[in-house]
Write a protein that holds these residues in place. Sequence first.
Motif, short mmCIF file in Angstrom:
data_model
loop_
_atom_site.label_atom_id
_atom_site.label_comp_id
_atom_site.label_asym_id
_atom_site.label_seq_id
_atom_site.Cartn_x
_atom_site.Cartn_y
_atom_site.Cartn_z
N ASP A 97 0.82 -1.22 0.00
CA ASP A 97 0.00 0.00 0.00
C ASP A 97 0.85 1.26 0.00
OD1 ASP A 97 -2.40 -1.43 -0.02
OD2 ASP A 97 -2.49 -1.51 2.18
N ASP A 98 1.97 1.23 0.71
CA ASP A 98 2.83 2.41 0.83
C ASP A 98 4.27 1.97 0.64
OD1 ASP A 98 4.37 4.62 1.60
OD2 ASP A 98 3.15 5.06 3.37
N VAL A 99 4.76 2.04 -0.59
CA VAL A 99 6.10 1.54 -0.91
C VAL A 99 7.17 2.30 -0.14
CG1 VAL A 99 6.47 2.95 -2.98
CG2 VAL A 99 7.59 0.73 -2.77
N ASP A 100 6.99 3.59 0.06
CA ASP A 100 8.01 4.37 0.76
C ASP A 100 8.18 3.90 2.21
OD1 ASP A 100 8.81 6.41 -1.34
OD2 ASP A 100 6.63 6.68 -1.28
N ALA A 101 7.07 3.70 2.91
CA ALA A 101 7.13 3.23 4.30
C ALA A 101 7.66 1.80 4.37
CB ALA A 101 5.75 3.33 4.95
N GLU A 104 11.42 1.81 3.64
CA GLU A 104 12.17 2.36 4.77
C GLU A 104 12.26 1.35 5.91
OE1 GLU A 104 12.01 6.10 7.91
OE2 GLU A 104 10.79 6.18 6.10
N ASP A 124 4.22 2.60 -11.79
CA ASP A 124 4.33 2.30 -10.36
C ASP A 124 5.48 3.07 -9.73
OD1 ASP A 124 2.33 0.43 -10.65
OD2 ASP A 124 3.59 -1.32 -10.26
N ARG A 125 5.40 3.25 -8.41
CA ARG A 125 6.58 3.62 -7.63
C ARG A 125 7.19 2.29 -7.21
NH1 ARG A 125 8.15 7.85 -5.83
NH2 ARG A 125 8.47 7.32 -3.65
N THR A 141 4.11 0.19 -5.55
CA THR A 141 2.80 0.76 -5.28
C THR A 141 2.37 1.49 -6.54
OG1 THR A 141 3.32 1.09 -2.93
CG2 THR A 141 1.50 2.37 -3.83
N ASP A 143 1.32 4.37 -8.76
CA ASP A 143 1.48 5.82 -8.59
C ASP A 143 0.14 6.47 -8.90
OD1 ASP A 143 2.13 8.48 -8.52
OD2 ASP A 143 3.82 8.31 -9.90
N GLU A 144 -0.46 7.06 -7.90
CA GLU A 144 -1.80 7.66 -8.04
C GLU A 144 -1.76 8.93 -8.90
OE1 GLU A 144 -4.43 5.99 -6.99
OE2 GLU A 144 -3.12 4.47 -6.13
#
Length: 146
Positions: A97-101, A104, A124-125, A141, A143-144
């Motif tokens: 759901d949240d690739v950045d989180a 990390e 996508d990201r 994720t 990319d919206e």
Amino acid sequence: MATAQKHASAPAAEEKPAVLGGVVPYLSVSDASAAADFYVRAFGAREVFRYPPDEQGRTMHIHLYVNGGSLMLSDPFPEHGCGLKEPQGYSLIMRVDDVDAAFERAVDAGATVMMPVQKMFWGDRYGQLRDPFGVIWAMSTPDETA
């Protein structure tokens, strides 16, 4: 804490957890117990089954749930034709759901960045990591803003 004390012995056949997913990766890594513990920290895996280690400290089978699917792993058993080989030619990919989180969290747990998270040409990201056991993981994720 010793693995044998930390994890219960193998449950009876009727207690074994369900296998999730259509294709289940089965990894042979240099220290399956340490890898399972890492996957819990890095990817939020949940351990659902583990055989106790043998006399040499090797674990024959660990079953995890990761991101809605099963992942299985073991230590190498060269005497049974399952020796250790450097991971190559594949990666494990998770849609999150949240690739950045998620990325990390994995880096904070000890994964090495191979490709930072970025917007890709397919929309996508996406980013890639290598875990301490040599396995390449990718996360994406949609990319919206695309």
